[in-house]
Scaffold this motif. Structure first.
Motif, PDB file in Angstrom:
ATOM      1  N   TYR A   1       0.834  -1.210   0.000  1.00 46.30           N
ATOM      2  CA  TYR A   1       0.000   0.000   0.000  1.00 46.30           C
ATOM      3  C   TYR A   1       0.867   1.258   0.000  1.00 46.30           C
ATOM      4  CZ  TYR A   1      -3.830  -3.158   1.021  1.00 46.30           C
ATOM      5  OH  TYR A   1      -4.743  -4.160   0.939  1.00 46.30           O
ATOM      6  N   ILE A   2       1.917   1.239   0.787  1.00 40.64           N
ATOM      7  CA  ILE A   2       2.813   2.401   0.855  1.00 40.64           C
ATOM      8  C   ILE A   2       3.488   2.625  -0.494  1.00 40.64           C
ATOM      9  CG2 ILE A   2       4.953   3.268   1.895  1.00 40.64           C
ATOM     10  CD1 ILE A   2       4.046   1.800   4.501  1.00 40.64           C
ATOM     11  N   LEU A   3       3.975   1.562  -1.117  1.00 43.41           N
ATOM     12  CA  LEU A   3       4.607   1.666  -2.430  1.00 43.41           C
ATOM     13  C   LEU A   3       3.636   2.269  -3.455  1.00 43.41           C
ATOM     14  CD1 LEU A   3       6.903   1.059  -4.466  1.00 43.41           C
ATOM     15  CD2 LEU A   3       5.836  -1.189  -4.790  1.00 43.41           C
ATOM     16  N   ASN A   4       2.396   1.815  -3.440  1.00 46.52           N
ATOM     17  CA  ASN A   4       1.409   2.333  -4.381  1.00 46.52           C
ATOM     18  C   ASN A   4       1.067   3.792  -4.112  1.00 46.52           C
ATOM     19  OD1 ASN A   4       0.203   0.405  -6.507  1.00 46.52           O
ATOM     20  ND2 ASN A   4       0.571  -0.874  -4.717  1.00 46.52           N
ATOM     21  N   ARG A   5       1.020   4.182  -2.846  1.00 44.18           N
ATOM     22  CA  ARG A   5       0.783   5.600  -2.534  1.00 44.18           C
ATOM     23  C   ARG A   5       1.919   6.468  -3.060  1.00 44.18           C
ATOM     24  NH1 ARG A   5      -1.013   3.847   3.188  1.00 44.18           N
ATOM     25  NH2 ARG A   5      -3.208   3.434   2.761  1.00 44.18           N
ATOM     26  N   ILE A   6       3.136   6.030  -2.812  1.00 44.63           N
ATOM     27  CA  ILE A   6       4.303   6.783  -3.292  1.00 44.63           C
ATOM     28  C   ILE A   6       4.273   6.873  -4.817  1.00 44.63           C
ATOM     29  CG2 ILE A   6       6.825   6.704  -3.529  1.00 44.63           C
ATOM     30  CD1 ILE A   6       6.844   5.445  -0.663  1.00 44.63           C
ATOM     31  N   LEU A   7       4.025   5.750  -5.484  1.00 40.64           N
ATOM     32  CA  LEU A   7       3.999   5.741  -6.945  1.00 40.64           C
ATOM     33  C   LEU A   7       2.835   6.563  -7.502  1.00 40.64           C
ATOM     34  CD1 LEU A   7       4.997   2.037  -7.693  1.00 40.64           C
ATOM     35  CD2 LEU A   7       6.391   4.099  -7.989  1.00 40.64           C
ATOM     36  N   PHE A   8       1.715   6.583  -6.788  1.00 42.92           N
ATOM     37  CA  PHE A   8       0.571   7.395  -7.223  1.00 42.92           C
ATOM     38  C   PHE A   8       0.953   8.871  -7.248  1.00 42.92           C
ATOM     39  CE2 PHE A   8      -3.105   9.996  -5.893  1.00 42.92           C
ATOM     40  CZ  PHE A   8      -3.878   9.878  -7.042  1.00 42.92           C
ATOM     41  N   PHE A   9       1.530   9.354  -6.151  1.00 41.10           N
ATOM     42  CA  PHE A   9       1.890  10.777  -6.091  1.00 41.10           C
ATOM     43  C   PHE A   9       3.055  11.105  -7.031  1.00 41.10           C
ATOM     44  CE2 PHE A   9      -0.486  10.374  -2.058  1.00 41.10           C
ATOM     45  CZ  PHE A   9      -1.452  11.322  -2.337  1.00 41.10           C
ATOM     46  N   LEU A  10       3.979  10.165  -7.196  1.00 40.87           N
ATOM     47  CA  LEU A  10       5.055  10.368  -8.174  1.00 40.87           C
ATOM     48  C   LEU A  10       4.479  10.428  -9.597  1.00 40.87           C
ATOM     49  CD1 LEU A  10       7.963   8.103  -6.866  1.00 40.87           C
ATOM     50  CD2 LEU A  10       7.884  10.612  -6.946  1.00 40.87           C
ATOM     51  N   SER A  11       3.462   9.625  -9.862  1.00 37.73           N
ATOM     52  CA  SER A  11       2.800   9.654 -11.174  1.00 37.73           C
ATOM     53  C   SER A  11       2.177  11.009 -11.438  1.00 37.73           C
ATOM     54  CB  SER A  11       1.714   8.577 -11.261  1.00 37.73           C
ATOM     55  OG  SER A  11       2.242   7.313 -11.110  1.00 37.73           O
ATOM     56  N   LEU A  12       1.476  11.536 -10.431  1.00 37.98           N
ATOM     57  CA  LEU A  12       0.873  12.862 -10.585  1.00 37.98           C
ATOM     58  C   LEU A  12       1.940  13.909 -10.865  1.00 37.98           C
ATOM     59  CD1 LEU A  12      -1.816  12.911  -7.722  1.00 37.98           C
ATOM     60  CD2 LEU A  12      -2.170  12.444 -10.159  1.00 37.98           C
ATOM     61  N   ALA A  13       3.037  13.840 -10.118  1.00 35.81           N
ATOM     62  CA  ALA A  13       4.123  14.803 -10.309  1.00 35.81           C
ATOM     63  C   ALA A  13       4.764  14.650 -11.689  1.00 35.81           C
ATOM     64  CB  ALA A  13       5.181  14.627  -9.210  1.00 35.81           C
ATOM     65  N   ALA A  14       4.970  13.424 -12.126  1.00 36.33           N
ATOM     66  CA  ALA A  14       5.578  13.188 -13.441  1.00 36.33           C
ATOM     67  C   ALA A  14       4.671  13.695 -14.561  1.00 36.33           C
ATOM     68  CB  ALA A  14       5.860  11.699 -13.622  1.00 36.33           C
ATOM     69  N   ILE A  15       3.381  13.425 -14.457  1.00 36.80           N
ATOM     70  CA  ILE A  15       2.441  13.906 -15.473  1.00 36.80           C
ATOM     71  C   ILE A  15       2.460  15.425 -15.525  1.00 36.80           C
ATOM     72  CG2 ILE A  15      -0.012  14.092 -16.071  1.00 36.80           C
ATOM     73  CD1 ILE A  15      -0.299  11.222 -14.878  1.00 36.80           C
ATOM     74  N   PHE A  16       2.432  16.066 -14.359  1.00 39.69           N
ATOM     75  CA  PHE A  16       2.449  17.534 -14.304  1.00 39.69           C
ATOM     76  C   PHE A  16       3.738  18.083 -14.909  1.00 39.69           C
ATOM     77  CE2 PHE A  16       3.023  21.673 -12.270  1.00 39.69           C
ATOM     78  CZ  PHE A  16       1.796  22.258 -12.553  1.00 39.69           C
ATOM     79  N   THR A  17       4.845  17.442 -14.593  1.00 38.25           N
ATOM     80  CA  THR A  17       6.136  17.894 -15.118  1.00 38.25           C
ATOM     81  C   THR A  17       6.173  17.777 -16.641  1.00 38.25           C
ATOM     82  OG1 THR A  17       7.253  17.255 -13.081  1.00 38.25           O
ATOM     83  CG2 THR A  17       8.635  17.514 -15.030  1.00 38.25           C
ATOM     84  N   ILE A  18       5.750  16.625 -17.155  1.00 40.47           N
ATOM     85  CA  ILE A  18       5.801  16.379 -18.594  1.00 40.47           C
ATOM     86  C   ILE A  18       4.841  17.285 -19.360  1.00 40.47           C
ATOM     87  CG2 ILE A  18       5.232  14.659 -20.370  1.00 40.47           C
ATOM     88  CD1 ILE A  18       6.261  12.533 -18.333  1.00 40.47           C
ATOM     89  N   THR A  19       3.665  17.509 -18.812  1.00 37.74           N
ATOM     90  CA  THR A  19       2.627  18.215 -19.567  1.00 37.74           C
ATOM     91  C   THR A  19       2.590  19.718 -19.323  1.00 37.74           C
ATOM     92  OG1 THR A  19       0.989  17.738 -17.861  1.00 37.74           O
ATOM     93  CG2 THR A  19       1.141  16.195 -19.712  1.00 37.74           C
ATOM     94  N   VAL A  20       3.208  20.181 -18.232  1.00 42.95           N
ATOM     95  CA  VAL A  20       3.137  21.611 -17.919  1.00 42.95           C
ATOM     96  C   VAL A  20       4.524  22.218 -17.731  1.00 42.95           C
ATOM     97  CG1 VAL A  20       2.269  23.350 -16.297  1.00 42.95           C
ATOM     98  CG2 VAL A  20       0.829  21.392 -16.896  1.00 42.95           C
TER      99      VAL A  20
END
Length: 162
Positions: free
Chosen positions: A30-49
């Motif tokens: 669960y912790i790994l998935n939470r970390i990866l979820f927020f990293l995904s949001l950050a990566a998407i924001f970085t790539i797209t904005v």
């Protein structure tokens, strides 16, 4: 080629479902998935904005217009697939990171809202166009990720004693 992305998506979904089936009882999953979820949001924001330069500032509301454009410029198909792949991690990690009722609906709504925010930011910051086809493809990507959760649930039901 685009089919390689689709094969990769299938492999990732099945692998994630198997990992959840195997490790769902462990807190680290669960912790790994939470970390990866927020990293995904950050990566998407970085790539797209954050790393985008100035782009075409226009609104595309005709969802099917992208297919007409793709006929002229075949590279558009790769961009479509990348829009799907970009949001796949949200669908993979969100259902496994948080215990939520109606996880498929919540994941679709989260990905839609996040995609809307990005599209508006790209338009208002003059980084690109607001494109409804991007919204649909992003939500499709997150929805494909949710399939891993559904597979994991099926595996758990098949494995549990009746």
């Amino acid at each position: 080629p685009s089919y390689i992305y689709f094969i990769g998506i299938i492999v990732i979904i099945v692998t994630w479902a198997f990992l959840d089936f195997r490790y769902k009882q462990k807190q680290c999953w669960y912790i790994l998935n939470r970390i990866l979820f927020f990293l995904s949001l950050a990566a998407i924001f970085t790539i797209t904005v954050l790393v985008r330069g100035a782009g075409e500032v226009v609104v595309y509301l005709n969802t099917f217009q992208i297919f007409e454009l793709a006929k002229q410029f075949p590279d558009v198909y790769n961009q479509m697939v990348l829009n799907i792949v970009l949001f796949l991690p949200i669908g993979l990690t969100l259902p496994f990171a948080f215990k939520i009722k109606n996880v498929a609906l919540v994941t679709v709504l989260v990905s839609l809202i996040y995609s809307l925010i990005i599209e508006f930011l790209q338009y208002f910051l003059q980084l690109g166009c607001f494109d409804t086809s991007d919204l649909i493809l992003n939500v499709l990507g997150a929805s494909l990720g949710v399939i891993a959760h559904m597979i994991s649930l099926k595996l758990s039901k098949l494995n549990s004693p009746v």
